[in-house]
Design a protein around this motif. Structure first.
Motif, PDB file in Angstrom:
ATOM      1  N   ASN A  37      24.659  12.771 121.819  1.00 53.84           N
ATOM      2  CA  ASN A  37      23.747  12.519 122.919  1.00 53.84           C
ATOM      3  C   ASN A  37      23.627  11.006 123.117  1.00 53.84           C
ATOM      4  O   ASN A  37      22.957  10.311 122.354  1.00 53.84           O
ATOM      5  CB  ASN A  37      22.373  13.135 122.613  1.00 53.84           C
ATOM      6  CG  ASN A  37      21.431  13.042 123.786  1.00 53.84           C
ATOM      7  OD1 ASN A  37      21.609  12.209 124.676  1.00 53.84           O
ATOM      8  ND2 ASN A  37      20.413  13.885 123.780  1.00 53.84           N
ATOM      9  N   ASP A  39      22.119   9.479 125.350  1.00 49.50           N
ATOM     10  CA  ASP A  39      20.806   9.087 125.856  1.00 49.50           C
ATOM     11  C   ASP A  39      19.720   9.358 124.827  1.00 49.50           C
ATOM     12  O   ASP A  39      18.558   9.561 125.159  1.00 49.50           O
ATOM     13  CB  ASP A  39      20.496   9.857 127.153  1.00 49.50           C
ATOM     14  CG  ASP A  39      21.469   9.521 128.263  1.00 49.50           C
ATOM     15  OD1 ASP A  39      21.830   8.333 128.374  1.00 49.50           O
ATOM     16  OD2 ASP A  39      21.870  10.433 129.010  1.00 49.50           O
ATOM     17  N   ASP A 294      17.259  25.694 120.260  1.00 48.18           N
ATOM     18  CA  ASP A 294      16.645  25.435 121.567  1.00 48.18           C
ATOM     19  C   ASP A 294      17.056  26.563 122.516  1.00 48.18           C
ATOM     20  O   ASP A 294      18.020  26.456 123.263  1.00 48.18           O
ATOM     21  CB  ASP A 294      17.138  24.078 122.074  1.00 48.18           C
ATOM     22  CG  ASP A 294      16.514  23.645 123.396  1.00 48.18           C
ATOM     23  OD1 ASP A 294      15.917  24.492 124.080  1.00 48.18           O
ATOM     24  OD2 ASP A 294      16.650  22.453 123.756  1.00 48.18           O
ATOM     25  N   ASN A 297      17.605  26.040 126.374  1.00 50.15           N
ATOM     26  CA  ASN A 297      18.871  25.430 126.807  1.00 50.15           C
ATOM     27  C   ASN A 297      20.084  26.057 126.137  1.00 50.15           C
ATOM     28  O   ASN A 297      21.209  25.624 126.374  1.00 50.15           O
ATOM     29  CB  ASN A 297      18.841  23.927 126.520  1.00 50.15           C
ATOM     30  CG  ASN A 297      17.784  23.205 127.327  1.00 50.15           C
ATOM     31  OD1 ASN A 297      17.784  23.262 128.549  1.00 50.15           O
ATOM     32  ND2 ASN A 297      16.860  22.539 126.653  1.00 50.15           N
ATOM     33  N   HIS A 301      20.440  21.503 118.057  1.00 49.09           N
ATOM     34  CA  HIS A 301      20.396  20.049 117.949  1.00 49.09           C
ATOM     35  C   HIS A 301      20.291  19.647 116.475  1.00 49.09           C
ATOM     36  O   HIS A 301      19.539  20.268 115.712  1.00 49.09           O
ATOM     37  CB  HIS A 301      19.199  19.469 118.696  1.00 49.09           C
ATOM     38  CG  HIS A 301      19.057  19.946 120.102  1.00 49.09           C
ATOM     39  ND1 HIS A 301      19.828  19.465 121.138  1.00 49.09           N
ATOM     40  CD2 HIS A 301      18.225  20.882 120.650  1.00 49.09           C
ATOM     41  CE1 HIS A 301      19.486  20.067 122.266  1.00 49.09           C
ATOM     42  NE2 HIS A 301      18.510  20.925 121.993  1.00 49.09           N
ATOM     43  N   SER A 324       6.981  22.609 122.023  1.00 49.21           N
ATOM     44  CA  SER A 324       7.141  21.188 121.735  1.00 49.21           C
ATOM     45  C   SER A 324       7.305  20.980 120.244  1.00 49.21           C
ATOM     46  O   SER A 324       6.966  21.853 119.427  1.00 49.21           O
ATOM     47  CB  SER A 324       5.947  20.377 122.249  1.00 49.21           C
ATOM     48  OG  SER A 324       4.764  20.724 121.543  1.00 49.21           O
ATOM     49  N   THR A 342      10.760  15.042 123.490  1.00 52.66           N
ATOM     50  CA  THR A 342      10.161  16.017 124.396  1.00 52.66           C
ATOM     51  C   THR A 342      11.186  16.760 125.248  1.00 52.66           C
ATOM     52  O   THR A 342      10.860  17.790 125.835  1.00 52.66           O
ATOM     53  CB  THR A 342       9.143  15.331 125.331  1.00 52.66           C
ATOM     54  OG1 THR A 342       9.786  14.231 126.001  1.00 52.66           O
ATOM     55  CG2 THR A 342       7.947  14.817 124.552  1.00 52.66           C
ATOM     56  N   ASN A 343      12.423  16.288 125.302  1.00 51.62           N
ATOM     57  CA  ASN A 343      13.446  17.003 126.066  1.00 51.62           C
ATOM     58  C   ASN A 343      13.981  18.222 125.323  1.00 51.62           C
ATOM     59  O   ASN A 343      14.689  19.047 125.908  1.00 51.62           O
ATOM     60  CB  ASN A 343      14.612  16.070 126.411  1.00 51.62           C
ATOM     61  CG  ASN A 343      14.237  15.052 127.464  1.00 51.62           C
ATOM     62  OD1 ASN A 343      13.332  15.282 128.263  1.00 51.62           O
ATOM     63  ND2 ASN A 343      14.921  13.915 127.466  1.00 51.62           N
ATOM     64  N   HIS A 345      13.309  21.773 123.529  1.00 54.73           N
ATOM     65  CA  HIS A 345      12.349  22.887 123.524  1.00 54.73           C
ATOM     66  C   HIS A 345      12.624  23.731 122.281  1.00 54.73           C
ATOM     67  O   HIS A 345      13.448  24.640 122.305  1.00 54.73           O
ATOM     68  CB  HIS A 345      12.474  23.699 124.802  1.00 54.73           C
ATOM     69  CG  HIS A 345      12.226  22.888 126.038  1.00 54.73           C
ATOM     70  ND1 HIS A 345      10.983  22.370 126.346  1.00 54.73           N
ATOM     71  CD2 HIS A 345      13.049  22.476 127.032  1.00 54.73           C
ATOM     72  CE1 HIS A 345      11.047  21.693 127.482  1.00 54.73           C
ATOM     73  NE2 HIS A 345      12.296  21.730 127.908  1.00 54.73           N
TER      74      HIS A 345
END
Length: 376
Positions: A37, A39, A294, A297, A301, A324, A342-343, A345
């Motif tokens: 990732n 970002d 998650d 999505n 992760h 969260s 927070t991105n 879930h």
């Protein structure tokens, strides 16, 4: 009352019979490693890898040796009802530590509990949290990998959920009880094809208040648990409840900590939290990796960052709105969102070290023979 996704987990539908079958599938040809990732938030590194094929709804996650295993529930109902597309089985998917897909297995029903039993090089699974519940052992390298067990002594009127192995003992949550007088958790003895259950404590047992105005006093309350869910064992690095078996009563917004579990010296403490929690896990050492399923999505992760030894991380699962990832204060029960993440879930959680030797150390420290979130 309209049902939110989180409430659906705690709601029975129609009772159906369940047949136990399994088929080992070939490894899938997907990308060889996780996606970095780029970002990722400051201070954290996030690697993400995907479901394989059509599997969906990742839930529990565990590590056995140098592989990570994830249960994908595929839309199967809490009593084992087929999904809207007719799927009646969950998928157990193997990944390497860098995200490369390995073998997969189909297990009839909704697999709610998944953990590793390294001493016997196997996985332990429970299916169907609200009823029609079954227990399985899965030995990944065996010619016949899956063994199905029928429960004996399941008396609380519901199903089983999370499973933990500690000091050679198998412990499961007694989920979706018919009332608040039955067992909240059981120990499991596998004998032939029978999983014999022994109650550990009841939903209405007495417990000492662990937080609030009367914390630290001898004041006790009679529990009235309606939603036993995930469980784990607290590692020695934690600031409180070291070595205790922890049962999450999700809908009741309580964490129950049992010291000297299953002995004549057993005692319970109840920590009240502000929101319903799903998994809670503990970092046995600083610098460990937090693994997160998650389902929103359909991803997994692997997060490295400034996690401290003994830190407790929870999946907050409100009755409405997204889940969260929060830090849990074991003294007050307060929850602090990890704003950098927070991105994600979250659902299932697991802390693990980067090497097999470190993993063995955590296995012994946190779970006796096992490391898992559903814990962990």
């Amino acid at each position: 009352m309209s049902l939110t996704p989180n409430k659906l987990k705690r709601t029975s539908m129609v009772l159906i019979g369940t047949a136990v079958t399994a088929a080992t599938l070939a490894a899938a040809a997907l990308p060889a490693s996780a996606e970095e990732n780029h970002d990722a938030p400051a201070g954290y590194s996030v690697k993400t890898f995907s479901a394989v094929g059509n599997e969906s709804g990742p839930d529990d996650i565990t590590r056995l040796g140098d592989s990570v295993y994830v249960s994908f529930q595929n839309g199967v109902g809490a009593l084992g009802e087929p999904s809207a597309t007719g799927t009646a089985a969950s998928t157990i998917q193997q990944y390497s530590l860098d995200g490369k897909p390995g073998k997969s297995w189909q297990v009839t029903g909704k697999v709610d509990g998944l953990t590793a039993d390294p001493a016997r090089h196997r996985l332990l699974l429970t299916a169907n949290e609200d009823g029609n519940s079954s227990f399985f052992a899965l030995t990944p390298d065996a010619a016949k990998p899956l063994t199905a067990y029928t429960y004996s002594g399941l008396t609380h009127g519901g199903g089983t959920d999370a499973v933990t192995v500690t000091d050679g003992k198998i412990l499961v949550s007694a989920s979706h009880p018919a009332d608040t007088t039955g067992p909240a958790a059981y120990s499991v003895d596998l004998d032939g094809t029978t999983a014999k259950l022994t109650p550990l404590f009841t939903d209405n047992a007495s417990a000492t208040l662990a937080n609030g105005a009367h914390a630290g006093t001898k004041t006790t309350l009679a529990l009235a648990l309606t939603d036993p869910d995930s469980n784990t064992v607290v590692p020695s690095a934690a600031p409180r409840f070291k070595g205790n078996f922890m049962l999450d009563a999700q809908g009741d917004q309580q964490l129950i900590f049992a010291a000297n579990l299953g002995t004549g010296r057993q005692s319970l403490q109840a920590l009240t939290v502000a929101q319903p929690l799903d998994d809670t896990v503990f970092a046995a050492k600083a610098g460990q990796t937090l693994w997160i399923t998650d389902p929103a999505n359909n991803k997994i992760h692997a997060v490295t960052g400034p996690f401290k030894a003994g830190q407790a991380i929870s999946t907050v699962a409100p009755d409405s709105g997204p889940t969260s990832l929060d830090t849990l204060d074991l003294r007050t029960g307060s929850l602090t969102p990890i704003k950098e993440l927070t991105n994600i879930h979250p659902k299932g959680l697991m802390f693990t070290g980067p090497t097999q030797d470190e993993q063995r150390g955590q296995d012994t420290d946190q779970h006796g023979d096992n490391q898992n979130g559903n814990n962990q």
